[in-house]
Design an enzyme around this catalytic site. Structure first.
Site, PDB file in Angstrom:
ATOM      1  N   ASP A 241       0.724  -1.243   0.140  1.00  0.00           N
ATOM      2  CA  ASP A 241      -0.006   0.040  -0.139  1.00  0.00           C
ATOM      3  C   ASP A 241       0.724   1.338   0.074  1.00  0.00           C
ATOM      4  O   ASP A 241       1.816   1.341   0.187  1.00  0.00           O
ATOM      5  CB  ASP A 241      -0.906   0.052   1.255  1.00  0.00           C
TER       6      ASP A 241
ATOM      7  N   HIS B 260      -6.349   3.276  -4.041  1.00  0.00           N
ATOM      8  CA  HIS B 260      -6.345   3.534  -2.700  1.00  0.00           C
ATOM      9  C   HIS B 260      -6.578   4.860  -2.268  1.00  0.00           C
ATOM     10  O   HIS B 260      -6.057   5.195  -1.331  1.00  0.00           O
ATOM     11  CB  HIS B 260      -4.917   2.907  -2.180  1.00  0.00           C
TER      12      HIS B 260
ATOM     13  N   HIS C 182      -5.082   9.256   0.876  1.00  0.00           N
ATOM     14  CA  HIS C 182      -5.543   8.343   2.015  1.00  0.00           C
ATOM     15  C   HIS C 182      -6.397   8.800   3.101  1.00  0.00           C
ATOM     16  O   HIS C 182      -6.089   8.758   4.239  1.00  0.00           O
ATOM     17  CB  HIS C 182      -3.958   7.869   2.681  1.00  0.00           C
TER      18      HIS C 182
ATOM     19  N   HIS D 233       3.631  -2.486   2.896  1.00  0.00           N
ATOM     20  CA  HIS D 233       3.706  -0.947   2.573  1.00  0.00           C
ATOM     21  C   HIS D 233       5.012  -0.670   1.704  1.00  0.00           C
ATOM     22  O   HIS D 233       5.919  -1.338   2.252  1.00  0.00           O
ATOM     23  CB  HIS D 233       3.299   0.111   3.678  1.00  0.00           C
TER      24      HIS D 233
END
Length: 279
Positions: free
Chosen positions: A44, A95, A99, A192
């Site tokens: 991510d 995504h 964020h 990540h």
């Protein structure tokens, strides 16, 4: 690496416009698409110029695929990295742009954010028809009908079932311990490649992926509730020249070159091309 980037640009030209796919359901998925001793890796908050190339190189070395959940803002900054992810045959995941917590947004705002992120990723990749099969909500917050909105835009909502908390600043030894004690067959693993110092994450996977493979683990993609897995890497070309590590698609499967090759069809040359499975 320069050869890989050059091939990535060429591969984009070869990506065909995907056929119309079934609409995903609004279910959030938490498992790999295949059964047995299988893991689905996800990364991510990238792409990151510091860590994404190193993660990609590791996955290429280990002949593993993963899902990359991209922020639209970062995709816009680093389009070459988006192109490399695509050329390596890794599925992409929306995504959001920056964020943000979607629970603080209205349905219209959520839809606008996801749509803008899709556009940013496809623009960075240089392909307006690029498949983005997954969506992952920041913080794993799925309220406000987020899975339904994501499904209407063509995304399977992607959760996770193993979180090594590589985002909390822990050293690689701690991340390794958390992963070693929590993975199980069919798990979707959260990690990540952006959003901070990811050297501990990289170091952990450099150790664990070979260990897992030796222990009999395999790697696959998460469930896609639309049931389709479009190929993103470029199609194999008969007159193409491919260096070791280059990935191509043929007949709906992804292959990686074991060494320099030319004129060897992937489906007919298993000594030259490693079959990484169905797209």
């Amino acid at each position: 690496m320069l050869k890989h980037l050059a091939l990535a640009a060429a591969a984009l030209v070869a990506v065909a416009t995907p056929a119309a796919a079934a609409t995903p359901t609004s279910d959030v998925v938490y498992s790999a698409r295949s059964t047995g001793q299988v893991l689905a890796l996800t990364f991510d908050d990238g792409p990151s110029p510091d860590w994404t190339p190193k993660v990609l190189e590791l996955l290429r070395l280990q002949k593993v695929r993963a899902v990359f959940c991209l922020l639209g803002s970062e995709a816009t900054k680093y389009p070459d990295l988006v192109r490399q992810i695509v050329a390596d045959g890794h599925p992409l995941c929306n995504h959001t742009m920056t964020h943000d917590d979607l629970s603080a947004m209205t349905a219209d705002q959520i839809r606008a954010d996801l749509t803008a992120t899709d556009t940013a990723i496809r623009t960075a990749a240089g392909n307006p028809n690029l498949p983005i099969p997954y969506f992952r909500a920041p913080f794993g917050i799925w309220g406000n009908n987020v899975p339904t909105i994501a499904a209407s835009l063509g995304h399977t909502s992607l959760g996770w079932s193993v979180d090594p908390r590589d985002w909390d600043g822990s050293p690689s030894t701690v991340i390794i311990d958390r992963l070693s004690t929590s993975v199980y067959p069919g798990a979707v693993v959260l990690s990540h490649d952006g959003g901070g110092d990811r050297n501990p994450t990289l170091t952990a996977y450099q150790q664990l992926i070979p260990q897992w493979k030796t222990a009999g683990w395999k790697f696959d993609l998460p469930v896609n509730t639309a049931g389709t897995y479009p190929c993103t890497a470029g199609s194999w070309q008969r007159n193409g020249t491919y260096v070791a590590g280059t990935r191509v698609t043929q007949d709906g499967k992804l292959y990686q070159a074991n060494w320099w090759t030319r004129d060897e069809r992937p489906t007919a040359a298993p000594w030259t091309w490693t079959n990484l499975g169905t797209c």
